[in-house]
Design a protein around this motif. Structure first.
Motif, PDB file in Angstrom:
ATOM      1  N   SER A  32       0.830  -1.203   0.000  1.00  0.00           N
ATOM      2  CA  SER A  32       0.000   0.000   0.000  1.00  0.00           C
ATOM      3  C   SER A  32       0.865   1.254   0.000  1.00  0.00           C
ATOM      4  CB  SER A  32      -0.914   0.006   1.229  1.00  0.00           C
ATOM      5  OG  SER A  32      -1.873  -1.011   1.131  1.00  0.00           O
ATOM      6  N   GLY A  33       0.250   2.382  -0.295  1.00  0.00           N
ATOM      7  CA  GLY A  33       0.977   3.643  -0.306  1.00  0.00           C
ATOM      8  C   GLY A  33       1.391   4.070   1.091  1.00  0.00           C
ATOM      9  N   TYR A  34       2.641   4.510   1.189  1.00  0.00           N
ATOM     10  CA  TYR A  34       3.175   4.994   2.458  1.00  0.00           C
ATOM     11  C   TYR A  34       3.800   6.361   2.297  1.00  0.00           C
ATOM     12  CZ  TYR A  34       2.330   0.687   4.812  1.00  0.00           C
ATOM     13  OH  TYR A  34       1.688  -0.378   5.379  1.00  0.00           O
ATOM     14  N   GLY A  35       3.495   7.215   3.262  1.00  0.00           N
ATOM     15  CA  GLY A  35       4.175   8.489   3.386  1.00  0.00           C
ATOM     16  C   GLY A  35       5.303   8.339   4.399  1.00  0.00           C
ATOM     17  N   ASP A  40       6.797   3.785  14.803  1.00  0.00           N
ATOM     18  CA  ASP A  40       6.841   3.754  16.268  1.00  0.00           C
ATOM     19  C   ASP A  40       6.045   4.888  16.899  1.00  0.00           C
ATOM     20  OD1 ASP A  40       8.482   1.471  16.304  1.00  0.00           O
ATOM     21  OD2 ASP A  40      10.290   2.696  16.166  1.00  0.00           O
ATOM     22  N   THR A  41       6.067   6.051  16.257  1.00  0.00           N
ATOM     23  CA  THR A  41       5.390   7.214  16.840  1.00  0.00           C
ATOM     24  C   THR A  41       4.079   7.559  16.136  1.00  0.00           C
ATOM     25  OG1 THR A  41       6.502   8.806  15.386  1.00  0.00           O
ATOM     26  CG2 THR A  41       7.632   8.208  17.461  1.00  0.00           C
ATOM     27  N   GLY A  42       3.926   7.107  14.895  1.00  0.00           N
ATOM     28  CA  GLY A  42       2.755   7.478  14.113  1.00  0.00           C
ATOM     29  C   GLY A  42       2.815   8.899  13.595  1.00  0.00           C
ATOM     30  N   GLU A  43       3.982   9.521  13.723  1.00  0.00           N
ATOM     31  CA  GLU A  43       4.160  10.912  13.302  1.00  0.00           C
ATOM     32  C   GLU A  43       4.964  11.000  12.013  1.00  0.00           C
ATOM     33  OE1 GLU A  43       2.798  13.540  14.970  1.00  0.00           O
ATOM     34  OE2 GLU A  43       1.902  12.091  16.339  1.00  0.00           O
ATOM     35  N   VAL A  44       4.717  12.052  11.244  1.00  0.00           N
ATOM     36  CA  VAL A  44       5.517  12.332  10.053  1.00  0.00           C
ATOM     37  C   VAL A  44       6.925  12.682  10.510  1.00  0.00           C
ATOM     38  CG1 VAL A  44       5.810  13.898   8.086  1.00  0.00           C
ATOM     39  CG2 VAL A  44       3.515  13.118   8.734  1.00  0.00           C
ATOM     40  N   VAL A  45       7.934  12.112   9.858  1.00  0.00           N
ATOM     41  CA  VAL A  45       9.313  12.381  10.255  1.00  0.00           C
ATOM     42  C   VAL A  45       9.686  13.822   9.931  1.00  0.00           C
ATOM     43  CG1 VAL A  45      10.077   9.988  10.025  1.00  0.00           C
ATOM     44  CG2 VAL A  45      10.304  11.546   8.089  1.00  0.00           C
ATOM     45  N   LEU A  82       4.540  12.908  -5.607  1.00  0.00           N
ATOM     46  CA  LEU A  82       5.141  14.113  -5.031  1.00  0.00           C
ATOM     47  C   LEU A  82       4.147  15.256  -5.089  1.00  0.00           C
ATOM     48  CD1 LEU A  82       8.660  14.054  -6.760  1.00  0.00           C
ATOM     49  CD2 LEU A  82       8.098  13.353  -4.427  1.00  0.00           C
ATOM     50  N   THR A  83       4.129  16.074  -4.054  1.00  0.00           N
ATOM     51  CA  THR A  83       3.272  17.258  -4.100  1.00  0.00           C
ATOM     52  C   THR A  83       3.961  18.423  -4.789  1.00  0.00           C
ATOM     53  OG1 THR A  83       3.974  17.944  -1.886  1.00  0.00           O
ATOM     54  CG2 THR A  83       1.948  16.620  -2.046  1.00  0.00           C
ATOM     55  N   ASP A  84       5.259  18.274  -5.065  1.00  0.00           N
ATOM     56  CA  ASP A  84       6.002  19.323  -5.757  1.00  0.00           C
ATOM     57  C   ASP A  84       7.120  18.684  -6.585  1.00  0.00           C
ATOM     58  OD1 ASP A  84       7.441  21.526  -6.632  1.00  0.00           O
ATOM     59  OD2 ASP A  84       7.559  22.454  -4.648  1.00  0.00           O
ATOM     60  N   LEU A  85       7.011  18.755  -7.902  1.00  0.00           N
ATOM     61  CA  LEU A  85       8.036  18.163  -8.759  1.00  0.00           C
ATOM     62  C   LEU A  85       9.385  18.862  -8.637  1.00  0.00           C
ATOM     63  CD1 LEU A  85       6.230  17.048 -12.046  1.00  0.00           C
ATOM     64  CD2 LEU A  85       7.341  15.627 -10.308  1.00  0.00           C
ATOM     65  N   GLU A  86       9.439  19.985  -7.952  1.00  0.00           N
ATOM     66  CA  GLU A  86      10.733  20.613  -7.656  1.00  0.00           C
ATOM     67  C   GLU A  86      11.582  19.695  -6.761  1.00  0.00           C
ATOM     68  OE1 GLU A  86      12.068  23.534  -8.827  1.00  0.00           O
ATOM     69  OE2 GLU A  86      10.322  23.603 -10.155  1.00  0.00           O
ATOM     70  N   VAL A 118       1.809  15.401   3.652  1.00  0.00           N
ATOM     71  CA  VAL A 118       3.201  15.014   3.432  1.00  0.00           C
ATOM     72  C   VAL A 118       3.607  15.378   2.012  1.00  0.00           C
ATOM     73  CG1 VAL A 118       3.115  13.178   5.151  1.00  0.00           C
ATOM     74  CG2 VAL A 118       2.640  12.631   2.751  1.00  0.00           C
ATOM     75  N   ARG A 119       4.909  15.406   1.757  1.00  0.00           N
ATOM     76  CA  ARG A 119       5.433  15.797   0.442  1.00  0.00           C
ATOM     77  C   ARG A 119       5.600  14.627  -0.499  1.00  0.00           C
ATOM     78  NH1 ARG A 119      10.478  19.420   2.256  1.00  0.00           N
ATOM     79  NH2 ARG A 119      10.824  19.519   0.020  1.00  0.00           N
ATOM     80  N   ILE A 120       5.650  13.397   0.053  1.00  0.00           N
ATOM     81  CA  ILE A 120       5.940  12.229  -0.753  1.00  0.00           C
ATOM     82  C   ILE A 120       5.189  11.007  -0.231  1.00  0.00           C
ATOM     83  CG2 ILE A 120       8.017  11.745   0.613  1.00  0.00           C
ATOM     84  CD1 ILE A 120       9.264  10.611  -2.019  1.00  0.00           C
ATOM     85  N   GLU A 121       4.803  10.153  -1.157  1.00  0.00           N
ATOM     86  CA  GLU A 121       4.214   8.850  -0.837  1.00  0.00           C
ATOM     87  C   GLU A 121       4.643   7.891  -1.935  1.00  0.00           C
ATOM     88  OE1 GLU A 121      -0.208   6.886  -0.755  1.00  0.00           O
ATOM     89  OE2 GLU A 121       0.073   8.719   0.417  1.00  0.00           O
TER      90      GLU A 121
END
Length: 129
Positions: A32-35, A40-45, A82-86, A118-121
């Motif tokens: 499945s898709g992952y961001g 361990d924390t369930g938080e975005v790094v 990606l949310t930004d191809l830059e 998030v910026r990537i998945e």
């Protein structure tokens, strides 16, 4: 579903949404898709897009390993969102460092938004045969 096994591992983020972390169908593992979420924390790094790319790949590898595979070495296809191809070149550097000389097939698309902003998945397909 016939002859499929849902996958579950503590090595990748889980949630209460109606989908599996991955599914094993014969010798093929569908991840499945992952961001960039720390399981361990369930938080975005925290960190730049390279650090986030690394976390995403660790999540993908964990699901492949839960299927009995050899992590990223068994991945044959990846879709990168990606949310930004830059960020494309920077993601390629981090991605290439993990896949080396024989990278899998890949698609990369820019999307307007991803869960948790998030910026990537990434999602992936691995062949375990």
């Amino acid at each position: 579903m016939s002859d499929t096994t849902p996958l579950e591992t503590d090595g990748a983020p889980s949630n209460d949404n109606p989908y599996s972390q991955g599914v094993l169908a014969g010798d093929t593992c569908y991840v499945s898709g992952y961001g960039p979420v720390d399981p361990d924390t369930g938080e975005v790094v925290n960190g730049d897009v390279e650090a986030q790319t690394e976390r995403v790949l660790e999540n993908v590898a964990a699901v492949v390993e839960a299927a009995g595979g050899d992590g990223l070495a068994d991945v044959v296809k990846v879709t990168v969102y990606l949310t930004d191809l830059e960020d494309y070149d920077r993601v390629n550097e981090a991605y290439g460092a993990r896949f080396g000389e024989e990278p899998p097939a890949r698609v990369c698309v820019e999307v307007s938004r991803l869960p948790d902003d998030v910026r990537i998945e990434m999602d992936a397909i691995a062949f375990l045969g």
